[in-house]
Write an enzyme that holds these catalytic residues in place. Sequence first.
Site, PDB file in Angstrom:
ATOM      1  N   CYS A  31     -41.764  30.526  28.472  1.00  0.00           N
ATOM      2  CA  CYS A  31     -41.778  31.070  27.101  1.00  0.00           C
ATOM      3  C   CYS A  31     -40.376  31.509  26.679  1.00  0.00           C
ATOM      4  CB  CYS A  31     -42.678  32.297  27.026  1.00  0.00           C
ATOM      5  SG  CYS A  31     -44.343  31.928  27.442  1.00  0.00           S
ATOM      6  N   SER A  79     -19.034  22.272  35.111  1.00  0.00           N
ATOM      7  CA  SER A  79     -19.340  22.373  33.685  1.00  0.00           C
ATOM      8  C   SER A  79     -18.309  23.276  33.014  1.00  0.00           C
ATOM      9  CB  SER A  79     -20.732  22.983  33.536  1.00  0.00           C
ATOM     10  OG  SER A  79     -20.971  23.330  32.200  1.00  0.00           O
ATOM     11  N   GLY A  80     -17.763  22.835  31.874  1.00  0.00           N
ATOM     12  CA  GLY A  80     -16.741  23.639  31.195  1.00  0.00           C
ATOM     13  C   GLY A  80     -17.272  24.932  30.600  1.00  0.00           C
ATOM     14  N   HIS A  81     -18.450  24.836  29.948  1.00  0.00           N
ATOM     15  CA  HIS A  81     -18.907  26.002  29.185  1.00  0.00           C
ATOM     16  C   HIS A  81     -19.413  27.140  30.049  1.00  0.00           C
ATOM     17  CE1 HIS A  81     -23.349  25.444  29.518  1.00  0.00           C
ATOM     18  NE2 HIS A  81     -23.054  24.165  29.613  1.00  0.00           N
ATOM     19  N   THR A  97     -23.999  17.786  33.495  1.00  0.00           N
ATOM     20  CA  THR A  97     -25.133  16.841  33.514  1.00  0.00           C
ATOM     21  C   THR A  97     -24.629  15.409  33.640  1.00  0.00           C
ATOM     22  OG1 THR A  97     -26.510  18.330  32.203  1.00  0.00           O
ATOM     23  CG2 THR A  97     -27.110  16.002  32.163  1.00  0.00           C
TER      24      THR A  97
END
Length: 410
Positions: free
Chosen positions: A344, A215-217, A86
């Site tokens: 949801c 992104s690392g994760h 991000t």
Amino acid sequence: MDPRTPAPPASSPSRAYLDHASTAPLRPEAIAALRDLLDLAGQLGDPGRLHVEGRTARDLLEQARSQVAAWLGVGSRQVVFTSSATEAIHSAVHGAITRAPGRPILLAPVEHSAVQRASARAAPTVALPVDRRGRVAPEAVAEALERAGADGEQPAAALVHCQLVNHEIGTLQPVAEVAQVCRRAGVLLHVDAAAAAGHLPVAFEELGADLLSVSGHKLGGPPGIGCLVLRRGLRLPPLLLGGDQERARRAGLENLLGAVGLGAAVAALGDRRAQQDEATRQRTLVATLQAAALAVPGVQVLGEPDPDQRAPHLLCLGLEGVEAEPVLLALDQAGVACHSGSSCASEALAPSPVLAAIGVDADRSLRLSVGWSTTQDEVAAFTRAFGPALARLRALRAALADPDGPGPGR
Ligand SMILES: Cc1ncc(COP(=O)(O)O)c(C=O)c1O
């Protein structure tokens, strides 16, 4: 147990974790590297200082940067560590729009919300059309750039975004072709590779992009780390101002733990051949998931039906006659973790814009995603649980709808 021994695969033997696209379990190699670093904690300082503690931290940081650079086939100086994909995306947008203020940003509605929202805040945006598989056509990018440049201003746009892999339906985008179009127009191209990294080899030069976010994760590194990769020689005004860290491209003390964990995770991916083998392994697991899912009546693949045109690790399903939330809960109870584009099923207030963009019902969708830790046993757990869960929920729904059946209050 020696704390440096890599831990066993992270998923518990009684659980099937089929949600790698949300976040992947930490790889044992990353866990070992983080443990080693924590052992050194008292001997480390600010990597920007000249003392021994600072130089030790600097060496470890630069080693992690080299690991990331080697994995992507770039020079170390092209890698800027960030806190996440991000942040990398926001940095790309900020840098591009500061270079070309007022010029539009072109992007498809299937891009991740970080790309959508960072762009919409910074500039007027132009929506690139996608087909029913969520794919952007390079010709459509060329036409949109031509229209954007019709006012005679240069460049025609501040930035074009083109993700490598869609994070919900797995569609592969024609990034290299889009890059050629952007280069001809003299417009920067940013590639969001967060959904692809760890599942497919990502070769920065071959893509021809100017900017790329990771992104690392998502690939078995720790959360709180990502990186922005810049084309050689490209300098953009930084998003975060303050200290001169990251060659004055990202202020704030470097996240050494995160960088070292990410470095170890990408080193564990191995060379291109090993990454291709892993992609094949993941594709095979997904083929089994797909066959099991399609054997259940009223289930279809959403987005790209051809597995060769899709990322190897992702499968998005449409479920007739049942909403996603009860299916997710039933599968979770049966030990299977997965996700849906339904609002949801997540923190989102609105259903997935990706699924809306390809004209399908997000409320009846299910996303399965595998990764480095996924085993055949986990796939088998889904295969056993899915059909009966769907049948039970459909029967319940039919019973509730039947005026003579055991409806509520009976
Ligand atoms: C395609 C894509 N881009 C960007 C992101 C944001 O990644 P991070 O969590 O590192 O900020 C994600 C995460 O969901 C993603 O799937």
